[in-house]
Design a protein around this motif. Structure first.
Motif, PDB file in Angstrom:
ATOM      1  N   MET A   1       0.850  -1.203   0.000  1.00  0.00           N
ATOM      2  CA  MET A   1       0.000   0.000   0.000  1.00  0.00           C
ATOM      3  C   MET A   1       0.881   1.245   0.000  1.00  0.00           C
ATOM      4  SD  MET A   1      -2.952   1.057   2.713  1.00  0.00           S
ATOM      5  CE  MET A   1      -3.941   2.517   2.483  1.00  0.00           C
ATOM      6  N   LYS A   2       0.538   2.192  -0.888  1.00  0.00           N
ATOM      7  CA  LYS A   2       1.349   3.394  -1.008  1.00  0.00           C
ATOM      8  C   LYS A   2       1.208   4.295   0.216  1.00  0.00           C
ATOM      9  CE  LYS A   2       1.748   4.136  -5.968  1.00  0.00           C
ATOM     10  NZ  LYS A   2       1.532   5.120  -7.047  1.00  0.00           N
ATOM     11  N   ARG A   3       2.334   4.903   0.576  1.00  0.00           N
ATOM     12  CA  ARG A   3       2.300   5.883   1.673  1.00  0.00           C
ATOM     13  C   ARG A   3       1.747   7.207   1.173  1.00  0.00           C
ATOM     14  NH1 ARG A   3       7.278   7.285   4.895  1.00  0.00           N
ATOM     15  NH2 ARG A   3       8.420   7.201   2.915  1.00  0.00           N
ATOM     16  N   ASP A   4       1.186   7.966   2.081  1.00  0.00           N
ATOM     17  CA  ASP A   4       0.699   9.306   1.758  1.00  0.00           C
ATOM     18  C   ASP A   4       1.856  10.153   1.257  1.00  0.00           C
ATOM     19  OD1 ASP A   4      -1.559  11.434   2.186  1.00  0.00           O
ATOM     20  OD2 ASP A   4       0.258  12.287   3.069  1.00  0.00           O
ATOM     21  N   TYR A   5       1.623  10.882   0.163  1.00  0.00           N
ATOM     22  CA  TYR A   5       2.696  11.670  -0.448  1.00  0.00           C
ATOM     23  C   TYR A   5       3.243  12.722   0.514  1.00  0.00           C
ATOM     24  CZ  TYR A   5       1.855   9.697  -5.122  1.00  0.00           C
ATOM     25  OH  TYR A   5       1.768   8.865  -6.197  1.00  0.00           O
ATOM     26  N   TYR A   6       2.391  13.323   1.335  1.00  0.00           N
ATOM     27  CA  TYR A   6       2.864  14.320   2.298  1.00  0.00           C
ATOM     28  C   TYR A   6       3.758  13.659   3.349  1.00  0.00           C
ATOM     29  CZ  TYR A   6      -0.579  17.533   0.326  1.00  0.00           C
ATOM     30  OH  TYR A   6      -1.288  18.345  -0.523  1.00  0.00           O
ATOM     31  N   GLU A   7       3.398  12.439   3.725  1.00  0.00           N
ATOM     32  CA  GLU A   7       4.208  11.692   4.689  1.00  0.00           C
ATOM     33  C   GLU A   7       5.557  11.330   4.075  1.00  0.00           C
ATOM     34  OE1 GLU A   7       4.183   7.317   6.876  1.00  0.00           O
ATOM     35  OE2 GLU A   7       2.302   8.164   6.133  1.00  0.00           O
ATOM     36  N   VAL A   8       5.562  10.986   2.793  1.00  0.00           N
ATOM     37  CA  VAL A   8       6.808  10.634   2.107  1.00  0.00           C
ATOM     38  C   VAL A   8       7.802  11.793   2.162  1.00  0.00           C
ATOM     39  CG1 VAL A   8       7.825  10.125  -0.140  1.00  0.00           C
ATOM     40  CG2 VAL A   8       5.745   8.940   0.582  1.00  0.00           C
ATOM     41  N   LEU A   9       7.299  13.009   1.922  1.00  0.00           N
ATOM     42  CA  LEU A   9       8.178  14.186   1.922  1.00  0.00           C
ATOM     43  C   LEU A   9       8.365  14.779   3.306  1.00  0.00           C
ATOM     44  CD1 LEU A   9       6.945  15.978  -1.337  1.00  0.00           C
ATOM     45  CD2 LEU A   9       8.977  14.568  -1.043  1.00  0.00           C
ATOM     46  N   GLY A  10       7.561  14.324   4.269  1.00  0.00           N
ATOM     47  CA  GLY A  10       7.711  14.833   5.628  1.00  0.00           C
ATOM     48  C   GLY A  10       7.247  16.259   5.797  1.00  0.00           C
ATOM     49  N   VAL A  11       6.138  16.628   5.143  1.00  0.00           N
ATOM     50  CA  VAL A  11       5.605  17.993   5.237  1.00  0.00           C
ATOM     51  C   VAL A  11       4.128  17.937   5.624  1.00  0.00           C
ATOM     52  CG1 VAL A  11       7.229  18.930   3.552  1.00  0.00           C
ATOM     53  CG2 VAL A  11       5.030  18.037   2.770  1.00  0.00           C
ATOM     54  N   ALA A  12       3.621  19.074   6.092  1.00  0.00           N
ATOM     55  CA  ALA A  12       2.201  19.182   6.427  1.00  0.00           C
ATOM     56  C   ALA A  12       1.379  19.314   5.144  1.00  0.00           C
ATOM     57  CB  ALA A  12       1.963  20.381   7.332  1.00  0.00           C
ATOM     58  N   ARG A  13       0.083  19.080   5.243  1.00  0.00           N
ATOM     59  CA  ARG A  13      -0.770  19.126   4.054  1.00  0.00           C
ATOM     60  C   ARG A  13      -0.953  20.545   3.520  1.00  0.00           C
ATOM     61  NH1 ARG A  13      -2.830  14.141   3.233  1.00  0.00           N
ATOM     62  NH2 ARG A  13      -4.198  14.864   1.552  1.00  0.00           N
ATOM     63  N   ASP A  14      -0.678  21.539   4.368  1.00  0.00           N
ATOM     64  CA  ASP A  14      -0.780  22.929   3.892  1.00  0.00           C
ATOM     65  C   ASP A  14       0.594  23.504   3.560  1.00  0.00           C
ATOM     66  OD1 ASP A  14       0.241  23.055   6.434  1.00  0.00           O
ATOM     67  OD2 ASP A  14      -1.123  24.607   7.158  1.00  0.00           O
ATOM     68  N   ALA A  15       1.567  22.629   3.304  1.00  0.00           N
ATOM     69  CA  ALA A  15       2.931  23.088   3.003  1.00  0.00           C
ATOM     70  C   ALA A  15       2.948  23.940   1.743  1.00  0.00           C
ATOM     71  CB  ALA A  15       3.861  21.881   2.832  1.00  0.00           C
ATOM     72  N   SER A  16       3.787  24.975   1.757  1.00  0.00           N
ATOM     73  CA  SER A  16       3.923  25.853   0.594  1.00  0.00           C
ATOM     74  C   SER A  16       4.754  25.164  -0.488  1.00  0.00           C
ATOM     75  CB  SER A  16       4.594  27.163   1.001  1.00  0.00           C
ATOM     76  OG  SER A  16       5.931  26.921   1.403  1.00  0.00           O
ATOM     77  N   ASP A  17       4.736  25.752  -1.692  1.00  0.00           N
ATOM     78  CA  ASP A  17       5.553  25.211  -2.780  1.00  0.00           C
ATOM     79  C   ASP A  17       7.024  25.195  -2.398  1.00  0.00           C
ATOM     80  OD1 ASP A  17       3.276  24.903  -4.253  1.00  0.00           O
ATOM     81  OD2 ASP A  17       3.548  26.718  -5.454  1.00  0.00           O
ATOM     82  N   ASP A  18       7.451  26.233  -1.691  1.00  0.00           N
ATOM     83  CA  ASP A  18       8.858  26.322  -1.285  1.00  0.00           C
ATOM     84  C   ASP A  18       9.197  25.221  -0.279  1.00  0.00           C
ATOM     85  OD1 ASP A  18      11.360  27.701  -1.482  1.00  0.00           O
ATOM     86  OD2 ASP A  18      11.022  28.456   0.537  1.00  0.00           O
ATOM     87  N   ASP A  19       8.272  24.956   0.658  1.00  0.00           N
ATOM     88  CA  ASP A  19       8.498  23.884   1.636  1.00  0.00           C
ATOM     89  C   ASP A  19       8.588  22.523   0.945  1.00  0.00           C
ATOM     90  OD1 ASP A  19       8.454  25.672   3.736  1.00  0.00           O
ATOM     91  OD2 ASP A  19       6.309  25.423   4.116  1.00  0.00           O
ATOM     92  N   LEU A  20       7.716  22.312  -0.047  1.00  0.00           N
ATOM     93  CA  LEU A  20       7.746  21.057  -0.799  1.00  0.00           C
ATOM     94  C   LEU A  20       9.077  20.879  -1.518  1.00  0.00           C
ATOM     95  CD1 LEU A  20       4.166  21.044  -2.375  1.00  0.00           C
ATOM     96  CD2 LEU A  20       5.023  19.434  -0.683  1.00  0.00           C
ATOM     97  N   LYS A  21       9.531  21.959  -2.138  1.00  0.00           N
ATOM     98  CA  LYS A  21      10.777  21.889  -2.892  1.00  0.00           C
ATOM     99  C   LYS A  21      11.960  21.570  -1.979  1.00  0.00           C
ATOM    100  CE  LYS A  21      11.401  24.960  -6.076  1.00  0.00           C
ATOM    101  NZ  LYS A  21      11.656  26.250  -6.742  1.00  0.00           N
TER     102      LYS A  21
END
Length: 374
Positions: A1-21
């Protein structure tokens, strides 16, 4: 089962584009195959974070993912995920229409480098006069080793997923949706022998030193654009821009309001009562100002053309000086004696003619009590 993409990157669901990068960059550098040769777990983690970033970094995909999760890219929408059998490079009129609606067809390849911002604090004098200032900006620059190609030997090959087009189409029933190729990130090329210093990214983190010309008359919030001085883009794409935002520090004497300047000028009781000629500061040297007799606190004197010529103005503004009559402190015995004798001259009804504000105030108080007792 795939992990949540936000969990994979270790960020909150309201993370900004800069935080994602930033999160993707950290994870990709940690798990990159070049840094972990033969480590299949690291390779799998690298692919997982790459897939997560490819979805969350695209606003349209992120909105769909937030609503439907992984199911949005399954059951024919994505053929089991990016790069799966549901992808197609076949084109037809339906794919073109729906690709543009969902934002895939309009970009035509990878995006340019990100724009970055820098806050520059200036003194009022610097903002008014203008200057040239050196700044240090942490950013992504083109890799010097591979000249920004990401390839150690300069060899690039057509991507086998999109066949060099940079875009693929997802099949959903009879419709197709065009999007950036997840394998080559829209470049249309892959790198058989990645550059080791930049790990095939074509970019490195570095502190860039720049000289910025600040025009005369800038104010709080003004922004200066330095084209091409933002983050270096992925291989084959242009860099972003740098935006320098001006913040003017509070001044000890002047307060700026557009093109005008305001300041308080303290006056002794004797100066205000008898009148005087004083020197007042401006941004271009002192000036003489004639204070008429019987000046009251709050009176404003206007000095034309002694304000600021902003970057948008043809003529300078004015300087407004507000009189502030001060009560003397730290009196000597002689001064106190003189003031007591002076105060003794204000007796009877005649004293009211010397204090216009006090007379108005006393009349108001009398009227108030008359209304209260009637």
């Amino acid at each position: 089962m795939k992990r949540d993409y936000y969990e994979v990157l270790g960020v909150a669901r309201d993370a900004s584009d800069d935080d994602l990068k930033k999160a993707y960059r950290r994870s990709a550098m940690k798990h990159h195959p070049d840094r972990n040769p033969g480590d299949h777990a690291a390779e799998a983690a690298f692919k997982e974070c790459k897939e997560a970033y490819e979805v969350l970094s695209e606003p349209a995909k992120r909105r769909v993912y937030d609503q439907h999760g992984h199911a949005a890219f399954e059951h024919g929408m994505g053929g089991g995920g990016p790069g799966g059998p549901g992808y197609s490079d076949m084109g037809d009129i339906f794919g073109d229409i729906f690709g543009n609606i969902f934002g895939g067809g309009a970009r035509g390849g990878p995006r340019r480098g990100a724009d970055i911002g820098y806050v520059m604090e200036l003194d009022l004098e610097e903002a008014v006069a203008g200057l040239e200032k050196r700044i240090e900006v942490p950013t992504l620059v083109s890799c010097h080793h591979c000249a920004g190609t990401g390839s150690n030997d300069g060899v690039l090959e057509d991507c086998q997923t999109c066949h060099g087009r940079g875009q693929v189409r997802m099949q959903r029933g009879i419709f197709q949706m065009q999007q950036t190729c997840p394998h080559c990130a829209g470049r249309g090329k892959t790198i058989p022998n990645p550059c080791k210093p930049c790990m095939g990214q074509g970019r490195l983190e570095e502190e860039k030193v720049l000289s910025v010309k600040i025009p005369a008359g800038v104010d709080n919030g003004d922004r200066i654009r330095l084209q091409g001085e933002g983050e270096a883009g992925p291989p084959g794409t242009p860099p972003g821009d740098l935006f320098v935002e001006v913040r003017v520090r509070p001044h000890d004497i002047f307060e700026r309001d557009g093109d005008d300047l305001h300041c308080d000028i303290p006056l002794r009781i004797s100066q205000a009562a008898l009148g005087d000629i004083i020197r007042v500061p401006t941004l271009h040297g002192d000036l003489e100002l004639r204070i008429p007799a019987e000046t009251q606190t709050g009176k404003v004197f206007r000095l034309r053309d002694r304000g600021v010529r902003s970057v948008r103005s043809r003529a300078p503004g004015d300087l407004y000086c507000k009189a502030v009559v001060e009560t003397p402190v730290n009196l000597t015995a002689e001064q106190r004696d003189l003031l007591e004798k002076f105060e003794a001259t204000f007796v009877g009804e005649g004293a009211r003619k010397h204090s216009p504000k006090a007379s108005t105030f006393l009349d108001g108080v009398k009227g108030f009590w008359d209304r209260m007792t009637s």
